[in-house]
Design a protein around this motif. Sequence first.
Motif, PDB file in Angstrom:
ATOM      1  N   GLU A  45       1.362  12.081  26.395  1.00 36.21           N
ATOM      2  CA  GLU A  45       0.682  12.020  27.857  1.00 36.21           C
ATOM      3  C   GLU A  45      -0.261  13.238  27.828  1.00 36.21           C
ATOM      4  N   ASN A  46       0.475  14.706  27.311  1.00 34.15           N
ATOM      5  CA  ASN A  46      -0.312  15.868  27.323  1.00 34.15           C
ATOM      6  C   ASN A  46      -1.229  15.902  26.105  1.00 34.15           C
ATOM      7  N   ARG A  47      -1.115  15.040  25.462  1.00 35.87           N
ATOM      8  CA  ARG A  47      -2.057  15.167  24.150  1.00 35.87           C
ATOM      9  C   ARG A  47      -1.589  16.351  23.173  1.00 35.87           C
ATOM     10  N   GLN A  48      -0.463  16.413  23.130  1.00 37.45           N
ATOM     11  CA  GLN A  48       0.139  17.617  22.362  1.00 37.45           C
ATOM     12  C   GLN A  48       0.844  16.965  20.955  1.00 37.45           C
ATOM     13  N   ALA A  49       0.922  15.626  20.806  1.00 34.93           N
ATOM     14  CA  ALA A  49       1.509  15.134  19.578  1.00 34.93           C
ATOM     15  C   ALA A  49       0.726  15.607  18.295  1.00 34.93           C
ATOM     16  N   GLN A  50       1.199  15.842  17.312  1.00 38.32           N
ATOM     17  CA  GLN A  50       0.807  16.167  15.925  1.00 38.32           C
ATOM     18  C   GLN A  50       0.968  15.141  15.036  1.00 38.32           C
ATOM     19  N   GLY A  51       0.604  13.929  15.357  1.00 37.81           N
ATOM     20  CA  GLY A  51       1.167  12.850  14.398  1.00 37.81           C
ATOM     21  C   GLY A  51       1.809  11.849  15.239  1.00 37.81           C
ATOM     22  N   LYS A  52       2.365  10.917  14.658  1.00 32.89           N
ATOM     23  CA  LYS A  52       2.966   9.716  15.622  1.00 32.89           C
ATOM     24  C   LYS A  52       4.551  10.320  15.837  1.00 32.89           C
ATOM     25  N   ILE A  53       4.805  10.045  17.206  1.00 34.56           N
ATOM     26  CA  ILE A  53       6.096  10.499  17.758  1.00 34.56           C
ATOM     27  C   ILE A  53       7.220   9.309  17.288  1.00 34.56           C
ATOM     28  N   VAL A  54       8.142   9.589  16.823  1.00 31.56           N
ATOM     29  CA  VAL A  54       9.192   8.790  16.522  1.00 31.56           C
ATOM     30  C   VAL A  54      10.726   8.937  17.183  1.00 31.56           C
ATOM     31  N   VAL A  55      11.188   8.054  17.479  1.00 36.30           N
ATOM     32  CA  VAL A  55      12.669   8.329  18.126  1.00 36.30           C
ATOM     33  C   VAL A  55      13.674   7.824  17.465  1.00 36.30           C
ATOM     34  N   ASP A  56      14.646   8.644  17.273  1.00 38.41           N
ATOM     35  CA  ASP A  56      15.883   8.167  16.405  1.00 38.41           C
ATOM     36  C   ASP A  56      16.836   7.348  17.244  1.00 38.41           C
ATOM     37  N   VAL A  57      16.912   6.049  16.949  1.00 38.05           N
ATOM     38  CA  VAL A  57      17.608   5.276  17.988  1.00 38.05           C
ATOM     39  C   VAL A  57      19.499   5.223  17.459  1.00 38.05           C
ATOM     40  N   LEU A  70       0.671  -1.237   0.114  1.00 43.35           N
ATOM     41  CA  LEU A  70       0.091  -0.048  -0.051  1.00 43.35           C
ATOM     42  C   LEU A  70       0.823   1.337  -0.130  1.00 43.35           C
ATOM     43  N   VAL A  71       2.032   1.216   0.827  1.00 45.57           N
ATOM     44  CA  VAL A  71       2.798   2.557   0.873  1.00 45.57           C
ATOM     45  C   VAL A  71       3.510   2.662  -0.422  1.00 45.57           C
ATOM     46  N   GLU A  72       3.963   1.633  -1.032  1.00 52.01           N
ATOM     47  CA  GLU A  72       4.659   1.842  -2.385  1.00 52.01           C
ATOM     48  C   GLU A  72       3.750   2.145  -3.434  1.00 52.01           C
ATOM     49  N   ALA A  73       2.504   1.832  -3.175  1.00 56.82           N
ATOM     50  CA  ALA A  73       1.400   2.275  -4.212  1.00 56.82           C
ATOM     51  C   ALA A  73       0.888   3.744  -3.724  1.00 56.82           C
ATOM     52  N   ASP A  74       1.539   4.475  -3.135  1.00 53.47           N
ATOM     53  CA  ASP A  74       0.913   5.803  -2.467  1.00 53.47           C
ATOM     54  C   ASP A  74      -0.312   5.679  -2.045  1.00 53.47           C
ATOM     55  N   LYS A  75      -0.783   4.648  -1.355  1.00 55.31           N
ATOM     56  CA  LYS A  75      -2.068   4.494  -0.791  1.00 55.31           C
ATOM     57  C   LYS A  75      -1.904   4.672   0.755  1.00 55.31           C
ATOM     58  N   LEU A  76      -0.898   4.696   1.243  1.00 59.25           N
ATOM     59  CA  LEU A  76      -0.773   4.732   2.919  1.00 59.25           C
ATOM     60  C   LEU A  76       0.619   5.631   3.051  1.00 59.25           C
ATOM     61  N   VAL A  77       0.164   6.651   3.861  1.00 59.67           N
ATOM     62  CA  VAL A  77       1.417   7.450   3.970  1.00 59.67           C
ATOM     63  C   VAL A  77       0.944   7.878   5.704  1.00 59.67           C
ATOM     64  N   PRO A  78       2.371   7.551   6.425  1.00 58.53           N
ATOM     65  CA  PRO A  78       2.127   7.878   7.861  1.00 58.53           C
ATOM     66  C   PRO A  78       2.203   9.509   8.203  1.00 58.53           C
ATOM     67  N   ARG A  79       1.585   9.654   9.158  1.00 56.48           N
ATOM     68  CA  ARG A  79       1.695  11.276   9.599  1.00 56.48           C
ATOM     69  C   ARG A  79       2.566  11.350  10.838  1.00 56.48           C
ATOM     70  N   LEU A  80       3.864  12.126  10.519  1.00 55.91           N
ATOM     71  CA  LEU A  80       4.878  12.220  11.670  1.00 55.91           C
ATOM     72  C   LEU A  80       4.730  13.491  12.553  1.00 55.91           C
ATOM     73  N   ASP A  81       4.737  13.406  13.628  1.00 56.75           N
ATOM     74  CA  ASP A  81       4.983  14.624  14.491  1.00 56.75           C
ATOM     75  C   ASP A  81       6.316  15.195  14.249  1.00 56.75           C
ATOM     76  N   PRO A  82       6.457  16.798  14.039  1.00 55.74           N
ATOM     77  CA  PRO A  82       7.712  17.081  13.703  1.00 55.74           C
ATOM     78  C   PRO A  82       8.897  17.120  14.538  1.00 55.74           C
ATOM     79  N   HIS A  83       8.433  16.776  15.926  1.00 61.78           N
ATOM     80  CA  HIS A  83       9.588  16.796  16.816  1.00 61.78           C
ATOM     81  C   HIS A  83      10.633  15.624  16.576  1.00 61.78           C
ATOM     82  N   ARG A  84      11.903  15.837  17.092  1.00 61.78           N
ATOM     83  CA  ARG A  84      12.793  14.921  16.937  1.00 61.78           C
ATOM     84  C   ARG A  84      13.525  14.393  18.209  1.00 61.78           C
ATOM     85  N   PHE A  85      13.611  13.203  18.477  1.00 65.13           N
ATOM     86  CA  PHE A  85      14.069  12.697  19.650  1.00 65.13           C
ATOM     87  C   PHE A  85      15.143  11.649  19.526  1.00 65.13           C
ATOM     88  N   THR A  86      15.920  11.424  20.358  1.00 68.10           N
ATOM     89  CA  THR A  86      16.835  10.495  20.526  1.00 68.10           C
ATOM     90  C   THR A  86      16.612   9.581  21.853  1.00 68.10           C
TER      91      THR A  86
END
Length: 333
Positions: free
Chosen positions: A319-331, A291-307
């Motif tokens: 927890e504070n309901r402030q995320a604007q999309g999925k939160i992702v941590v760079d590992v 689906l993603v490679e057919a451009d039918k599914l695109v994740p919505r990411l929060d712009p914040h960057r975390f490690t």
Amino acid sequence: MLTPSTMKALYIDSPNAPFRLAEIPKPKPGPGQVLVRIAASSVNPLDTKIRAGAAAHARQPFPAVLGIDLAGTVEEIGDAVSDFHPGDEVYGMTGGVGGNQGSLAEYAAVDARLLALKPHNLSMREAAALPLATITAWEGLVDRAHLQAGQKVLVLGGAGGVGHVAVQIAKAFGADVYAVDGGAKADYIRSIGATPIDYRAETVEDYVAAHTGGRGFDLVYDTIGGANLDAAFQAVRRFGHVVSALGWGTHALAPLSFKAASYSGVFTLLPLLTGEGREHHGEIMRAATKLVEADKLVPRLDPHRFTLADVDEAHALIENRQAQGKIVVDVSG
């Protein structure tokens, strides 16, 4: 200095404790497992509940390495693994519950059945945002409710983590999709192919009348729980199907029963907790890649960057309901 036999990992020692960065032995893949060098890990609301000790159903004993979703690169394969090879970029929902090591670590030895090749058109960060949300959405729409083209589908919480994926899957299957959420999210909901409904401006009766002529929706997916599940029972048509990923609490079934409608619950963690059905999670992730490679599914990411150094702040956003999309941590890189 880290040696090749060790890795960095974040631990939680007890409920609500701060994250603790530790150097621990790098795992070795057992039979049927692959060792993944983790590039990114998403943070789901469930992760914050596990950390708080408020998710007994996840059965994650402390001390624990949290993190349910990952994206990364296969470094080593165990015996009896033939679908993956070192260097493959993969993603999946692989740990953080049931005593399984989570993805807030540089490496994880994970069951190969849970993985799929990462879509070539997504970054590691984008891929890490998808597994739990996609599996939850797919199990509800496709496995439980047998989604069909032409159906009128209503998603409650349509701009949320599971909701925005459910909307896109339903749209990809050819459904006529409607999404209930706050009015500020209307433009985003339109951008992923659904008709937005502002729950503050319209009652269930209002939008059932406006969009179905009072008949009700063929399929309703509740991604929020609580009073929203009761709203779903009101919004579904006769002989329709309601699905919920959070069907807890006490609910009156009369509105559903009087329509001879069906209800299905979704418990996405079962394969990780029991081992049963892990192959199907890999199948869902492979379907998601298509689906993603057919451009039918695109994740919505929060712009914040975390490690790994500031995962506390990532949890606080959710927890504070402030995320604007999925939160992702760079590992790791």
